[in-house]
Design an enzyme around this catalytic site. Structure first.
Site, mmCIF file in Angstrom:
data_model
loop_
_atom_site.group_PDB
_atom_site.id
_atom_site.type_symbol
_atom_site.label_atom_id
_atom_site.label_comp_id
_atom_site.label_asym_id
_atom_site.label_seq_id
_atom_site.Cartn_x
_atom_site.Cartn_y
_atom_site.Cartn_z
ATOM 1 N N HIS A 51 -3.109 2.421 -5.465
ATOM 2 C CA HIS A 51 -3.672 1.524 -3.664
ATOM 3 C C HIS A 51 -4.787 2.186 -2.884
ATOM 4 O O HIS A 51 -4.586 4.196 -3.030
ATOM 5 C CB HIS A 51 -2.203 1.905 -3.120
ATOM 6 C CG HIS A 51 -1.912 0.928 -1.596
ATOM 7 N ND1 HIS A 51 -2.255 -0.274 -1.978
ATOM 8 C CD2 HIS A 51 -2.252 1.444 -0.490
ATOM 9 C CE1 HIS A 51 -2.307 -1.346 -0.513
ATOM 10 N NE2 HIS A 51 -2.004 0.095 -0.154
ATOM 11 N N ASP A 53 -6.292 2.774 0.176
ATOM 12 C CA ASP A 53 -6.933 2.437 2.157
ATOM 13 C C ASP A 53 -7.855 2.819 2.275
ATOM 14 O O ASP A 53 -8.320 3.653 2.625
ATOM 15 C CB ASP A 53 -5.453 2.893 2.585
ATOM 16 C CG ASP A 53 -4.844 2.784 2.235
ATOM 17 O OD1 ASP A 53 -3.990 1.938 1.903
ATOM 18 O OD2 ASP A 53 -3.356 3.007 1.648
ATOM 19 N N MET A 86 -8.428 -2.296 4.992
ATOM 20 C CA MET A 86 -8.583 -1.879 6.971
ATOM 21 C C MET A 86 -9.857 -1.738 7.746
ATOM 22 O O MET A 86 -9.430 -0.688 8.122
ATOM 23 C CB MET A 86 -7.514 -1.055 6.992
ATOM 24 C CG MET A 86 -5.933 -1.406 6.274
ATOM 25 S SD MET A 86 -4.572 -0.586 6.589
ATOM 26 C CE MET A 86 -5.328 0.175 4.914
ATOM 27 N N MET A 155 2.243 -6.369 5.486
ATOM 28 C CA MET A 155 2.636 -4.814 6.013
ATOM 29 C C MET A 155 3.642 -4.551 6.562
ATOM 30 O O MET A 155 4.415 -5.389 7.505
ATOM 31 C CB MET A 155 1.386 -4.737 7.270
ATOM 32 C CG MET A 155 -0.322 -4.452 6.643
ATOM 33 S SD MET A 155 -0.695 -3.071 5.417
ATOM 34 C CE MET A 155 -0.146 -1.949 6.161
ATOM 35 N N GLY A 160 -2.308 1.864 9.200
ATOM 36 C CA GLY A 160 -3.838 3.039 9.792
ATOM 37 C C GLY A 160 -3.274 4.777 9.288
ATOM 38 O O GLY A 160 -4.042 5.176 9.170
ATOM 39 N N PHE A 161 -1.916 4.702 9.293
ATOM 40 C CA PHE A 161 -1.139 6.155 8.617
ATOM 41 C C PHE A 161 -0.386 5.837 8.200
ATOM 42 O O PHE A 161 0.277 4.873 7.775
ATOM 43 C CB PHE A 161 -0.801 6.563 10.305
ATOM 44 C CG PHE A 161 -2.036 6.730 11.267
ATOM 45 C CD1 PHE A 161 -2.886 7.552 10.854
ATOM 46 C CD2 PHE A 161 -2.095 5.870 11.896
ATOM 47 C CE1 PHE A 161 -3.954 7.752 11.380
ATOM 48 C CE2 PHE A 161 -2.983 5.934 13.169
ATOM 49 C CZ PHE A 161 -3.816 6.785 12.977
ATOM 50 N N GLY A 162 -0.386 6.774 6.817
ATOM 51 C CA GLY A 162 0.748 7.192 6.050
ATOM 52 C C GLY A 162 1.979 7.804 6.449
ATOM 53 O O GLY A 162 1.662 8.672 8.122
ATOM 54 N N GLY A 163 3.157 7.527 6.418
ATOM 55 C CA GLY A 163 4.103 8.748 6.828
ATOM 56 C C GLY A 163 5.174 7.938 7.641
ATOM 57 O O GLY A 163 6.474 8.304 8.083
ATOM 58 N N GLY A 194 4.048 0.061 3.270
ATOM 59 C CA GLY A 194 4.371 0.845 4.533
ATOM 60 C C GLY A 194 6.057 1.727 4.816
ATOM 61 O O GLY A 194 6.802 0.964 4.699
ATOM 62 N N GLY A 195 6.722 3.040 4.515
ATOM 63 C CA GLY A 195 7.710 3.406 4.719
ATOM 64 C C GLY A 195 7.955 3.051 3.296
ATOM 65 O O GLY A 195 9.469 2.761 4.087
ATOM 66 N N GLY A 215 3.291 5.759 -0.428
ATOM 67 C CA GLY A 215 2.453 7.298 0.071
ATOM 68 C C GLY A 215 3.254 8.577 -0.554
ATOM 69 O O GLY A 215 3.217 8.563 -0.974
ATOM 70 N N SER A 216 4.083 8.888 0.370
ATOM 71 C CA SER A 216 4.522 9.801 0.783
ATOM 72 C C SER A 216 5.732 9.690 0.156
ATOM 73 O O SER A 216 6.384 11.402 -0.517
ATOM 74 C CB SER A 216 5.032 9.632 2.108
ATOM 75 O OG SER A 216 4.783 9.173 3.504
#
Ligand code: DX5
Ligand code: ZN
Length: 242
Positions: A51, A53, A86, A155, A160-163, A194-195, A215-216
């Site tokens: 993936h 981004d 995005m 989503m 916008g952000f990971g984690g 996301g998450g 991701g994380s």
């Protein structure tokens, strides 16, 4: 009747072996070490897709990379690419990612002036077409475009952000989309992003997701391939075939 020559000219299917009953685990390289990308890609050989981004600092308040970087990743990754745009004005940029050879290109419904026309362009180039919605966008807005897409991304955080923490309030939306897809007999893949991790993947699978971005949870693990396998088995235990 097509000759063998002609069929060789048609865009080859880039990915997508499997059915709607399968699950896919797509690690997000947003959580990878950008200066060691080749090594990071090699750590997730068990993934279904990588993936990627793409953020433009306009549609979301963060910036990642563009076609040049994606072209290099495409050239070296053993796993096909799942590009998540995005960005504003996807009509201008999305086809370029499909031309680079990405297996799927997903753009945001909120950013697109002509989502159906853009989906058709992406498919004509040979990519799977994907449409994404932010947590506040209602699911009904997807229903009129659904049949034009190969995958839909719900989503589960603000993009916008990971984690960030998974938003369980997005699950009713996913359920409604899964019901609608089932009612239509659609083979569309339902993706969450996301998450997603060990503690949240079950509820997303149970609500109807079959494609999971993490991701994380993957790149933060000591053994990313083991994390992928664990996520996959958890998703499979909780998913239901359409
Ligand atoms: C967020 C990105 C996600 C992000 C997910 O805007 O679209 O793909 O990388 O990261 P985690 O899994 O850490 O929430
Ligand atoms: Zn993403």
């Amino acid at each position: 009747m097509h000759s063998r020559e002609e069929s060789r000219d048609r865009p080859a299917p880039r990915a997508g072996a499997g059915t709607a009953a399968d699950v896919r685990i797509n690690p997000s390289i947003l959580a990878a070490d950008f200066v060691n990308m080749q090594a990071e890609l090699d750590r997730i050989a068990g993934a279904d897709f990588v993936h990627v981004d793409i953020m433009d600092n306009h549609f979301v308040p963060n910036l990642t990379f563009g076609p040049q970087m994606v072209g290099r990743i495409q050239a070296t990754s053993p796993v096909p690419l799942d590009v998540h745009l995005m960005i504003d004005d996807p009509e201008r940029w999305a086809p370029e990612y499909a031309e680079l050879g990405a297996a799927s290109v997903t753009f945001h419904l909120e950013a697109s002036a002509q989502p159906i026309a853009l989906a058709r362009r992406l498919r004509a180039i040979g990519a799977r077409a994907g449409v994404a919605v932010k947590p506040a966008t209602d699911v009904e807005s997807l229903f009129e475009v659904l049949d034009e897409f190969d995958q839909v991304l719900i989503m589960t955080v603000e993009p916008g952000f990971g984690g960030q923490s998974f938003m369980p309030e997005t699950m009713p939306k996913l359920r409604r989309l899964a019901d609608e897809a089932r009612r239509r007999g659609s083979a569309v893949w339902l993706q969450v992003d996301g998450g997603i991790g060990e503690s949240t993947i079950a509820q997303a699978a149970e609500a109807g997701a079959d494609t999971f971005v993490a991701g994380s949870a993957v790149f933060g693990a000591a053994d990313p391939d083991a994390a992928i396998a664990a996520l996959r088995s958890s998703a499979l235990r909780h998913s239901h075939a359409r």
